[in-house]
Design a protein around this motif. Sequence first.
Motif: not given
Length: 310
Positions: A218-240
């Motif tokens: 679901n979207d809520e878990m996906a948004i949680g994953a995005i937050q974690a990725l952004k917290n470590v400076g992950y390039d969101m263009d490098e992951v789907i």
Amino acid sequence: MKKLSLLPLAAALMTGPALAEELDIGVSFFNLNERFIIGLRESLEQSAEAQGMDVNVEDARNDIGRQLSQVQNFIASGVDGIIVNPVHSDSTSAMSRAAAEAGIPLVYVNRQPVDIDSLPDNQAFVGSDERESGTLQTQEVCRQLDSEGKLLVMMGTLGDNAAEVRTQDIHDVIATPKCSGLEIVEQQDADFQRIEGNNLMTNWLTSGLEFDAVIANNDEMAIGAIQALKNVGYDMDEVIVAGIDATSDALAAMQAGELDITVFQNGPGQGEGAVDTLQRLIEGEDVDNAVWVPFELVTPDNLDEDVGRN
């Protein structure tokens, strides 16, 4: 056995004429803190008001026993009909039996009962076919990865019908020749919750897993994953990152270039369809035991069509 029917989107958004007498309706939701369910409640209450129904809403707070008690209380108070958004599919048999014995029409919405085909004549399910949701989601991940890559899978609540089917959809798609280059490197549950999705993604990042996409039930878990990725400076263009439901928060994340894929689950259509189906059951009409509201794939390419729908 009654046949299954497909409820077109336009039909799902229609409401019939108001009843001559105000009806008392009991409604129990599995968890009113969940973003999609909040929208479902709003559409259901608006439709019920238009139909001349007095609605008593209860929150089961993800507790099977509490929800069964709420349904029993509805029956004891003599309501004209009941709508249930089940905590768990396995808990629906007892609720169906209690409502049938009392002769009170019952409609399940959004989350499927344990066996749709065996529902009593005065009961029905209104929702979307989960075999479409995870299938549309994963096929689009496959397309965006050019049929090759490593996947992390976030499952919803263990034992929940939607979580089970959406996860199986992922496995079914990657088993097809076209998407056989996709590999699941890790799969764990995060209870459909944003904070749990954040925690799980953080753990995966800490463990050093290599991945190309995150597929969440679901979207809520996906948004949680995005937050974690952004917290470590992950390039969101490098992951789907892919979710399901097309909630307002998810569409905002897509507009920001963070969420790549979601699947629109028509909460307004389900809420209004549940009220319409219950009214027809109360009036003694013959109603199909399953009324399906279609899922729709949402990507940045068609995002503008879905903003504001859930």
